[in-house]
Motif scaffolding. Structure first.
Motif, mmCIF file in Angstrom:
data_model
loop_
_atom_site.group_PDB
_atom_site.id
_atom_site.type_symbol
_atom_site.label_atom_id
_atom_site.label_comp_id
_atom_site.label_asym_id
_atom_site.label_seq_id
_atom_site.Cartn_x
_atom_site.Cartn_y
_atom_site.Cartn_z
ATOM 1 N N MET A 9 5.410 2.243 -7.100
ATOM 2 C CA MET A 9 4.315 3.165 -7.394
ATOM 3 C C MET A 9 3.155 2.915 -6.441
ATOM 4 S SD MET A 9 2.968 5.559 -9.335
ATOM 5 C CE MET A 9 3.915 5.604 -10.861
ATOM 6 N N SER A 10 2.646 3.988 -5.885
ATOM 7 C CA SER A 10 1.502 3.886 -4.978
ATOM 8 C C SER A 10 0.273 4.479 -5.644
ATOM 9 C CB SER A 10 1.799 4.637 -3.681
ATOM 10 O OG SER A 10 0.695 4.569 -2.798
ATOM 11 N N TYR A 11 -0.873 3.835 -5.447
ATOM 12 C CA TYR A 11 -2.124 4.288 -6.050
ATOM 13 C C TYR A 11 -3.117 4.641 -4.941
ATOM 14 C CZ TYR A 11 -0.060 2.176 -10.176
ATOM 15 O OH TYR A 11 0.788 1.853 -11.210
ATOM 16 N N THR A 12 -3.748 5.778 -5.084
ATOM 17 C CA THR A 12 -4.685 6.248 -4.071
ATOM 18 C C THR A 12 -6.051 5.599 -4.258
ATOM 19 O OG1 THR A 12 -5.257 8.140 -5.474
ATOM 20 C CG2 THR A 12 -3.536 8.455 -3.818
ATOM 21 N N CYS A 13 -6.733 5.372 -3.149
ATOM 22 C CA CYS A 13 -8.054 4.763 -3.249
ATOM 23 C C CYS A 13 -9.019 5.381 -2.240
ATOM 24 C CB CYS A 13 -7.989 3.245 -3.082
ATOM 25 S SG CYS A 13 -7.389 2.669 -1.496
ATOM 26 N N LEU A 14 -10.293 5.218 -2.529
ATOM 27 C CA LEU A 14 -11.372 5.749 -1.713
ATOM 28 C C LEU A 14 -12.392 4.641 -1.496
ATOM 29 C CD1 LEU A 14 -13.110 8.114 -0.510
ATOM 30 C CD2 LEU A 14 -13.921 8.520 -2.856
ATOM 31 N N VAL A 43 -2.329 -4.377 0.946
ATOM 32 C CA VAL A 43 -1.747 -4.199 -0.395
ATOM 33 C C VAL A 43 -0.799 -2.998 -0.365
ATOM 34 C CG1 VAL A 43 -2.227 -3.850 -2.843
ATOM 35 C CG2 VAL A 43 -3.879 -5.092 -1.421
ATOM 36 N N PRO A 44 0.511 -3.224 -0.435
ATOM 37 C CA PRO A 44 1.491 -2.126 -0.322
ATOM 38 C C PRO A 44 1.313 -1.028 -1.368
ATOM 39 C CG PRO A 44 2.562 -4.266 -0.121
ATOM 40 C CD PRO A 44 1.152 -4.529 -0.556
ATOM 41 N N GLU A 45 0.796 -1.378 -2.539
ATOM 42 C CA GLU A 45 0.658 -0.378 -3.602
ATOM 43 C C GLU A 45 -0.536 0.551 -3.407
ATOM 44 O OE1 GLU A 45 1.796 -1.583 -7.853
ATOM 45 O OE2 GLU A 45 1.377 -3.508 -6.907
ATOM 46 N N LEU A 46 -1.413 0.233 -2.448
ATOM 47 C CA LEU A 46 -2.597 1.043 -2.232
ATOM 48 C C LEU A 46 -2.430 2.001 -1.058
ATOM 49 C CD1 LEU A 46 -5.546 -1.491 -2.716
ATOM 50 C CD2 LEU A 46 -4.533 0.051 -4.398
ATOM 51 N N THR A 47 -2.844 3.237 -1.261
ATOM 52 C CA THR A 47 -2.856 4.232 -0.196
ATOM 53 C C THR A 47 -4.293 4.706 -0.016
ATOM 54 O OG1 THR A 47 -0.611 5.001 -0.694
ATOM 55 C CG2 THR A 47 -2.036 6.493 0.552
ATOM 56 N N PRO A 79 -6.704 13.578 -5.850
ATOM 57 C CA PRO A 79 -6.580 12.667 -6.992
ATOM 58 C C PRO A 79 -6.783 11.228 -6.521
ATOM 59 C CG PRO A 79 -4.409 13.393 -6.259
ATOM 60 C CD PRO A 79 -5.417 14.157 -5.440
ATOM 61 N N ILE A 80 -7.823 10.587 -7.011
ATOM 62 C CA ILE A 80 -8.138 9.211 -6.603
ATOM 63 C C ILE A 80 -7.987 8.293 -7.808
ATOM 64 C CG2 ILE A 80 -9.909 7.664 -5.688
ATOM 65 C CD1 ILE A 80 -8.937 9.669 -3.633
ATOM 66 N N ASP A 81 -7.229 7.219 -7.637
ATOM 67 C CA ASP A 81 -7.034 6.251 -8.728
ATOM 68 C C ASP A 81 -8.112 5.176 -8.739
ATOM 69 O OD1 ASP A 81 -4.548 7.380 -9.703
ATOM 70 O OD2 ASP A 81 -3.615 6.596 -7.890
ATOM 71 N N ILE A 82 -8.502 4.695 -7.537
ATOM 72 C CA ILE A 82 -9.461 3.589 -7.429
ATOM 73 C C ILE A 82 -10.526 3.946 -6.394
ATOM 74 C CG2 ILE A 82 -9.745 1.108 -7.008
ATOM 75 C CD1 ILE A 82 -6.658 0.872 -7.321
ATOM 76 N N MET A 83 -11.778 3.698 -6.737
ATOM 77 C CA MET A 83 -12.856 3.902 -5.767
ATOM 78 C C MET A 83 -13.609 2.591 -5.573
ATOM 79 S SD MET A 83 -15.941 6.744 -5.598
ATOM 80 C CE MET A 83 -16.493 6.500 -7.306
ATOM 81 N N PHE A 84 -13.646 2.106 -4.323
ATOM 82 C CA PHE A 84 -14.438 0.935 -3.961
ATOM 83 C C PHE A 84 -15.802 1.457 -3.529
ATOM 84 C CE2 PHE A 84 -10.004 -0.260 -3.228
ATOM 85 C CZ PHE A 84 -9.923 -1.439 -3.979
#
Length: 246
Positions: A1-6, A25-29, A48-53
């Protein structure tokens, strides 16, 4: 599973460092790395963004101000050089707080924490597979929650009440209790507003399951649940709106 991030940070060096960390981190896109909160708003609208730094101290508007204007937020990890913002950040339900300069070790620890939340609460993060319908207002509506290693389907009509247990919630149904790693806030967004009402920081109740209301307590079966001052007004208005003839 890959999770999108910004990544949102006005400092070029800080952005570059976070980009390098994300790439490890392979799971992060990484969808985008931007210097402006205003640009971030557009990215969030279109992707669609899963994680925002998110950095806090930025021109135009701060990271905290950005969080306050967003109606739908991904899981947020705040990044800043100033520790005094930590309390306000957690009040906005951020997933974690990284103090600059950020080490790779601390970054990886934070990512694992956030990924743990995403893996354990797929429906809260918008990760229910496309062949699993979510119809919140239908009589046969249901949600999926994580129970150990399983995803358990719960019919909304079977839920009596929900209790917050720190990082977990207990879902009480007609015949069982399920404890799942999820926040009350995340679960509340999945429930239809005309069927469920929050009465306390620790309790959400199903309107159809209420047997009696006595002063500042709600009775559901043998359970007597408190109505806190914070939710007293909204609960009263909810009852008045949904009672027969109301």
């Amino acid at each position: 599973m890959s999770y999108t991030c910004l990544i949102v940070d006005d400092e070029p060096f800080a952005r570059k460092l976070m980009e390098q960390y994300v790439a490890k981190v392979p799971e992060l896109t990484l969808v985008q790395s931007c210097s402006s909160p205003l640009t971030a708003i557009e990215v969030l609208r279109q992707n669609p963004i899963d994680i925002m730094f998110l950095d806090i101290n930025m021109p135009e508007i701060t990271g905290l101000s950005l969080l306050k204007v967003l109606q739908k937020k991904p899981l947020v990890v705040l990044t800043t050089a100033y520790s005094e913002y930590a309390l306000e950040g957690y009040e906005l339900d951020v997933a974690d707080y990284l103090l600059k300069p950020i080490t790779l070790e601390r970054f990886l620890k934070s990512v694992e924490k956030v990924l743990g939340r995403l893996r354990s609460a797929p429906s809260a993060a918008g990760l229910i597979p496309p062949d699993v319908p979510q119809v919140p207002n239908a009589s046969n509506a249901y949600i999926f929650v994580k129970d150990g290693t399983r995803l358990v389907k719960i019919q909304l009509r079977d839920i009596l009440y929900i209790e917050g247990l720190k990082d977990y919630v207990g879902i009480y149904t007609k015949d069982k209790k399920i404890v799942t790693l999820q926040t009350m806030k995340a679960l509340e967004t999945q429930l239809p507003e005309n069927q469920f009402i929050r009465i306390h920081n620790s309790f959400i109740v199903a309107f159809a399951a209420i047997d009696a209301i006595d002063r500042e307590k709600v009775q559901i079966g043998k359970a007597f649940l408190p109505v806190s001052d914070t939710y007293k007004k909204s609960f009263k208005e909810f009852i008045e709106k949904h009672q027969v003839g109301g």
